[in-house]
Design a protein around this motif. Structure first.
Motif, PDB file in Angstrom:
ATOM      1  N   ALA A  27      47.284  38.402  40.678  1.00 57.39           N
ATOM      2  CA  ALA A  27      48.320  39.323  40.085  1.00 57.39           C
ATOM      3  C   ALA A  27      47.520  40.119  38.887  1.00 57.39           C
ATOM      4  CB  ALA A  27      49.653  38.885  39.739  1.00 57.39           C
ATOM      5  N   LEU A  28      47.048  39.289  38.174  1.00 56.29           N
ATOM      6  CA  LEU A  28      46.205  39.662  36.821  1.00 56.29           C
ATOM      7  C   LEU A  28      45.088  40.635  37.287  1.00 56.29           C
ATOM      8  CD1 LEU A  28      46.027  39.999  33.807  1.00 56.29           C
ATOM      9  CD2 LEU A  28      44.769  37.741  33.994  1.00 56.29           C
ATOM     10  N   SER A  29      44.330  40.086  38.314  1.00 54.82           N
ATOM     11  CA  SER A  29      43.071  40.759  39.022  1.00 54.82           C
ATOM     12  C   SER A  29      43.562  42.180  39.386  1.00 54.82           C
ATOM     13  CB  SER A  29      42.392  40.023  39.902  1.00 54.82           C
ATOM     14  OG  SER A  29      41.775  38.877  39.465  1.00 54.82           O
ATOM     15  N   ALA A  30      44.755  42.156  40.074  1.00 51.47           N
ATOM     16  CA  ALA A  30      45.017  43.327  40.693  1.00 51.47           C
ATOM     17  C   ALA A  30      45.557  44.501  39.533  1.00 51.47           C
ATOM     18  CB  ALA A  30      46.392  43.268  41.511  1.00 51.47           C
ATOM     19  N   VAL A  31      46.340  44.006  38.481  1.00 48.86           N
ATOM     20  CA  VAL A  31      46.397  44.722  37.520  1.00 48.86           C
ATOM     21  C   VAL A  31      45.202  45.278  36.866  1.00 48.86           C
ATOM     22  CG1 VAL A  31      47.521  44.918  35.203  1.00 48.86           C
ATOM     23  CG2 VAL A  31      48.849  43.790  36.905  1.00 48.86           C
ATOM     24  N   THR A  77      35.062  47.634  48.805  1.00 50.44           N
ATOM     25  CA  THR A  77      33.791  46.911  48.314  1.00 50.44           C
ATOM     26  C   THR A  77      33.737  46.398  47.199  1.00 50.44           C
ATOM     27  OG1 THR A  77      32.718  48.837  49.717  1.00 50.44           O
ATOM     28  CG2 THR A  77      31.287  47.660  48.180  1.00 50.44           C
ATOM     29  N   GLU A  78      34.397  46.967  46.025  1.00 53.09           N
ATOM     30  CA  GLU A  78      34.374  46.349  44.850  1.00 53.09           C
ATOM     31  C   GLU A  78      34.901  44.924  44.657  1.00 53.09           C
ATOM     32  OE1 GLU A  78      35.821  47.222  40.201  1.00 53.09           O
ATOM     33  OE2 GLU A  78      35.686  48.813  41.535  1.00 53.09           O
ATOM     34  N   VAL A  79      36.055  45.057  45.379  1.00 53.34           N
ATOM     35  CA  VAL A  79      37.105  43.605  45.633  1.00 53.34           C
ATOM     36  C   VAL A  79      36.128  42.807  46.406  1.00 53.34           C
ATOM     37  CG1 VAL A  79      39.074  42.816  46.636  1.00 53.34           C
ATOM     38  CG2 VAL A  79      39.208  44.874  45.384  1.00 53.34           C
ATOM     39  N   VAL A  80      35.478  43.048  47.390  1.00 56.55           N
ATOM     40  CA  VAL A  80      34.770  42.006  48.331  1.00 56.55           C
ATOM     41  C   VAL A  80      33.671  41.753  47.502  1.00 56.55           C
ATOM     42  CG1 VAL A  80      33.222  42.135  50.358  1.00 56.55           C
ATOM     43  CG2 VAL A  80      35.300  43.101  50.249  1.00 56.55           C
ATOM     44  N   LEU A  81      32.951  42.294  46.527  1.00 60.07           N
ATOM     45  CA  LEU A  81      31.821  42.024  45.683  1.00 60.07           C
ATOM     46  C   LEU A  81      32.252  40.944  44.884  1.00 60.07           C
ATOM     47  CD1 LEU A  81      29.776  45.319  45.328  1.00 60.07           C
ATOM     48  CD2 LEU A  81      29.134  43.078  46.738  1.00 60.07           C
ATOM     49  N   VAL A  82      33.421  41.250  44.103  1.00 54.63           N
ATOM     50  CA  VAL A  82      33.699  40.207  43.258  1.00 54.63           C
ATOM     51  C   VAL A  82      34.319  38.861  43.815  1.00 54.63           C
ATOM     52  CG1 VAL A  82      35.769  39.804  41.421  1.00 54.63           C
ATOM     53  CG2 VAL A  82      34.396  42.092  41.637  1.00 54.63           C
ATOM     54  N   LEU A  83      35.007  39.164  44.761  1.00 54.59           N
ATOM     55  CA  LEU A  83      35.579  37.816  45.399  1.00 54.59           C
ATOM     56  C   LEU A  83      34.218  36.899  46.007  1.00 54.59           C
ATOM     57  CD1 LEU A  83      38.506  39.258  47.628  1.00 54.59           C
ATOM     58  CD2 LEU A  83      38.645  37.548  45.620  1.00 54.59           C
ATOM     59  N   GLY A  84      33.424  37.783  46.733  1.00 57.60           N
ATOM     60  CA  GLY A  84      32.216  36.982  47.077  1.00 57.60           C
ATOM     61  C   GLY A  84      31.618  36.404  45.902  1.00 57.60           C
ATOM     62  N   ALA A  85      31.336  36.955  44.842  1.00 58.53           N
ATOM     63  CA  ALA A  85      30.626  36.380  43.810  1.00 58.53           C
ATOM     64  C   ALA A  85      31.408  35.217  43.137  1.00 58.53           C
ATOM     65  CB  ALA A  85      30.224  37.450  42.583  1.00 58.53           C
ATOM     66  N   PHE A 109      26.869  51.432  46.829  1.00 59.07           N
ATOM     67  CA  PHE A 109      26.398  52.011  45.721  1.00 59.07           C
ATOM     68  C   PHE A 109      27.218  52.256  44.614  1.00 59.07           C
ATOM     69  CE2 PHE A 109      24.617  55.685  43.376  1.00 59.07           C
ATOM     70  CZ  PHE A 109      23.486  54.998  42.701  1.00 59.07           C
ATOM     71  N   LEU A 110      28.317  52.988  44.987  1.00 57.97           N
ATOM     72  CA  LEU A 110      29.210  53.234  43.864  1.00 57.97           C
ATOM     73  C   LEU A 110      29.918  52.079  43.418  1.00 57.97           C
ATOM     74  CD1 LEU A 110      30.977  56.556  45.550  1.00 57.97           C
ATOM     75  CD2 LEU A 110      29.224  56.479  43.396  1.00 57.97           C
ATOM     76  N   ALA A 111      30.554  51.098  44.187  1.00 55.42           N
ATOM     77  CA  ALA A 111      30.812  49.883  43.791  1.00 55.42           C
ATOM     78  C   ALA A 111      30.076  49.158  43.034  1.00 55.42           C
ATOM     79  CB  ALA A 111      31.403  49.341  45.179  1.00 55.42           C
ATOM     80  N   VAL A 112      28.777  49.027  43.263  1.00 55.99           N
ATOM     81  CA  VAL A 112      28.079  48.128  42.326  1.00 55.99           C
ATOM     82  C   VAL A 112      27.722  48.974  41.024  1.00 55.99           C
ATOM     83  CG1 VAL A 112      25.560  47.298  42.162  1.00 55.99           C
ATOM     84  CG2 VAL A 112      26.813  47.151  44.172  1.00 55.99           C
ATOM     85  N   SER A 113      27.716  50.301  41.008  1.00 47.59           N
ATOM     86  CA  SER A 113      27.452  50.936  39.894  1.00 47.59           C
ATOM     87  C   SER A 113      28.799  51.028  38.897  1.00 47.59           C
ATOM     88  CB  SER A 113      27.372  52.751  40.008  1.00 47.59           C
ATOM     89  OG  SER A 113      26.084  52.718  40.868  1.00 47.59           O
ATOM     90  N   TRP A 114      29.920  51.011  39.534  1.00 45.31           N
ATOM     91  CA  TRP A 114      31.343  50.743  38.778  1.00 45.31           C
ATOM     92  C   TRP A 114      31.114  49.310  38.160  1.00 45.31           C
ATOM     93  CZ3 TRP A 114      36.021  53.176  41.719  1.00 45.31           C
ATOM     94  CH2 TRP A 114      35.740  54.526  41.770  1.00 45.31           C
ATOM     95  N   LEU A 115      30.724  48.373  38.830  1.00 43.42           N
ATOM     96  CA  LEU A 115      30.723  46.790  38.196  1.00 43.42           C
ATOM     97  C   LEU A 115      29.757  46.729  37.110  1.00 43.42           C
ATOM     98  CD1 LEU A 115      31.088  45.006  41.686  1.00 43.42           C
ATOM     99  CD2 LEU A 115      32.963  45.263  40.080  1.00 43.42           C
ATOM    100  N   THR A 146      33.757  42.718  34.853  1.00 47.05           N
ATOM    101  CA  THR A 146      33.592  41.945  35.838  1.00 47.05           C
ATOM    102  C   THR A 146      33.318  40.536  35.930  1.00 47.05           C
ATOM    103  OG1 THR A 146      32.269  43.998  36.550  1.00 47.05           O
ATOM    104  CG2 THR A 146      31.497  41.930  37.672  1.00 47.05           C
ATOM    105  N   THR A 147      32.710  40.019  34.586  1.00 51.51           N
ATOM    106  CA  THR A 147      32.468  38.785  34.200  1.00 51.51           C
ATOM    107  C   THR A 147      34.076  38.086  34.335  1.00 51.51           C
ATOM    108  OG1 THR A 147      30.375  39.225  33.173  1.00 51.51           O
ATOM    109  CG2 THR A 147      31.394  37.035  32.836  1.00 51.51           C
ATOM    110  N   VAL A 148      34.899  38.468  33.508  1.00 49.33           N
ATOM    111  CA  VAL A 148      36.277  38.049  33.364  1.00 49.33           C
ATOM    112  C   VAL A 148      36.796  37.663  34.877  1.00 49.33           C
ATOM    113  CG1 VAL A 148      38.489  38.252  32.285  1.00 49.33           C
ATOM    114  CG2 VAL A 148      36.327  38.631  31.045  1.00 49.33           C
ATOM    115  N   LEU A 149      36.838  38.686  35.531  1.00 55.15           N
ATOM    116  CA  LEU A 149      37.377  38.922  36.959  1.00 55.15           C
ATOM    117  C   LEU A 149      36.495  37.701  37.815  1.00 55.15           C
ATOM    118  CD1 LEU A 149      37.804  42.540  37.961  1.00 55.15           C
ATOM    119  CD2 LEU A 149      39.639  40.751  37.600  1.00 55.15           C
ATOM    120  N   THR A 150      35.544  37.662  37.771  1.00 57.51           N
ATOM    121  CA  THR A 150      34.576  36.879  38.511  1.00 57.51           C
ATOM    122  C   THR A 150      35.148  35.330  38.139  1.00 57.51           C
ATOM    123  OG1 THR A 150      32.893  38.603  39.079  1.00 57.51           O
ATOM    124  CG2 THR A 150      32.265  36.067  39.356  1.00 57.51           C
ATOM    125  N   LEU A 151      34.965  34.983  36.626  1.00 55.73           N
ATOM    126  CA  LEU A 151      35.138  33.658  36.452  1.00 55.73           C
ATOM    127  C   LEU A 151      36.680  33.253  36.823  1.00 55.73           C
ATOM    128  CD1 LEU A 151      33.396  33.688  32.996  1.00 55.73           C
ATOM    129  CD2 LEU A 151      32.612  32.515  35.139  1.00 55.73           C
TER     130      LEU A 151
END
Length: 379
Positions: free
Chosen positions: A315-319, A351-359, A7-13, A20-25
């Motif tokens: 690396a940029l995503s980690a930053v 959880t946030e990392v997993v959601l972004v990577l999954g998308a 719930f918190l990860a989805v709320s943060w995203l 979130t869009t830039v990271l996913t793309l």
């Protein structure tokens, strides 16, 4: 805990849609580009090699073997100095096996027109899905792929494209009658118009009929070049008047495709033309293999480049993720004060990392699939 972290990860995203869009793309491109290059190179290699392997020997004038193969097998480009019918007659007389001309110099509505013989359809395993094969001058069949895209059916009339508007000796725009549509074969034949060699000569202008020119009132003052008054339609009323200009053995056939009856005949063809200064016998498999060597080297270079891109993107995503945590410092402090478990923050970040990577993975798969569909349609 897992439900709370989700719930918190989805709320943060959702609170930072642009990030979130830039990271996913970015991650989708980093994942999808290497996969697409690998699969596209494999699909291209399979398609080109399948066609080349099924075309044992190609005869033509001595010259650029790459142009000859691309024109006669894949119907791309033009042969600058096409072989004459004398080469076809020589190959037929030698009785190597199935021998057919492949004359590709014209188009109709932007679709390549291939002049060939009736043996071509059997040699390529082509069958008619609707109508029949061409039997008369001016009749054509259309490949299943382009017929479906353009909505072409038997009975339609296709107008050939002009090759040279200012050359009165060249063939004009002729009406070609569609008498059949081929079943889709998954080959370059799906994207062309197939007709007889004589019809191709009519498009060249070497085989044509003239409209009668009469004097104006019997004064005898009318003069006109017969090349201007050419029939623009090949049908029952004009077909009989078409006649040949020039010697048949000098008319172009482009290239001659030979399907030897056995290995001995295959070797005899290569031997007969190996020392001939005017003609060449090309093995398309070797020519296409040389082209693919270049393509595969480019693939390896691009894969290395994409690996660097993936590393820099990670690396940029980690930053970006670390900066996001610093910006959320007040929220994290508040979570600790209200009694959040020590592992909650780590679970939320994971959880946030997993959601972004999954998308990103889902989007990458969709992009790769769309690219492969487009590639298959264009081959």
């Amino acid at each position: 805990m897992i439900r709370d972290a989700l719930f918190l990860a989805v709320s943060w995203l959702r609170s930072t849609p642009l990030r979130t869009t830039v990271l996913t793309l970015g991650l989708a491109l980093a994942l999808g580009l290497p996969a697409f290059v690998q699969q596209a190179a494999g699909a291209l290699e399979d398609a080109l090699l399948e066609r080349a392997v099924s075309s044992p020997i190609l005869l033509g004038r001595e010259g650029n073997e790459y142009d000859l193969v691309m024109n006669a097998l894949y119907f791309r480009g033009r042969v600058r100095n096409p072989a004459p019918a004398a080469l076809l007659d020589r190959a037929v007389a030698a009785d190597y096996g199935v021998t057919v001309p492949v004359h590709v110099q014209h188009s109709a509505h932007g679709i390549p027109v291939v002049g060939t013989g009736p043996e071509y359809f059997a040699a390529r395993g082509l069958t008619v899905a609707a109508g029949r094969l061409p039997g008369l001058l001016g009749e054509v069949v259309v490949g299943g792929g382009v017929a479906g895209e353009r909505g072409i059916v038997p009975g339609d009339l296709l107008r050939s494209d002009l090759t040279d508007l200012y050359d009165l000796s060249a063939g004009g725009a002729l009406g070609l009658e569609v008498v059949g549509v081929l079943a889709a074969a998954g080959s370059p034949d799906d994207a062309v118009i197939l007709t007889s060699l004589e019809t191709a000569w009519a498009l060249d202008g070497a085989l044509h009929g003239h409209v009668a020119v009469t004097e104006d009132g019997g004064s005898g003052l009318v003069e006109a070049s017969p090349g201007i008054f050419l029939f623009e339609q090949l049908d029952a009323s004009t077909r009989a008047s078409f006649h040949l200009h020039g010697r048949r053995d000098e008319l172009p056939v482009g290239a001659v495709l030979v399907f030897p009856r056995d290995r001995a005949a295959h070797d005899i063809v290569l031997g007969d033309f190996s020392v001939d200064p005017a003609w060449q016998a090309v093995r398309p498999r070797l020519v296409v293999g040389a082209i693919l060597d270049i393509v595969l080297r480019l693939r390896d270079l691009m894969t290395a480049g994409f690996a660097l891109l993936a590393g820099s993107t990670a690396a940029l995503s980690a930053v970006i993720l670390l900066l996001g945590l610093r910006l959320r410092a007040p929220e994290i402090t508040l979570m600790r004060r209200i009694g959040a478990a020590p592992g909650t923050l780590a679970a939320v970040v994971a959880t946030e990392v997993v959601l972004v990577l999954g998308a990103a993975a889902v989007l990458a798969l969709a992009l790769v699939r769309a690219g492969l569909v487009f590639l298959e349609a264009s081959l």
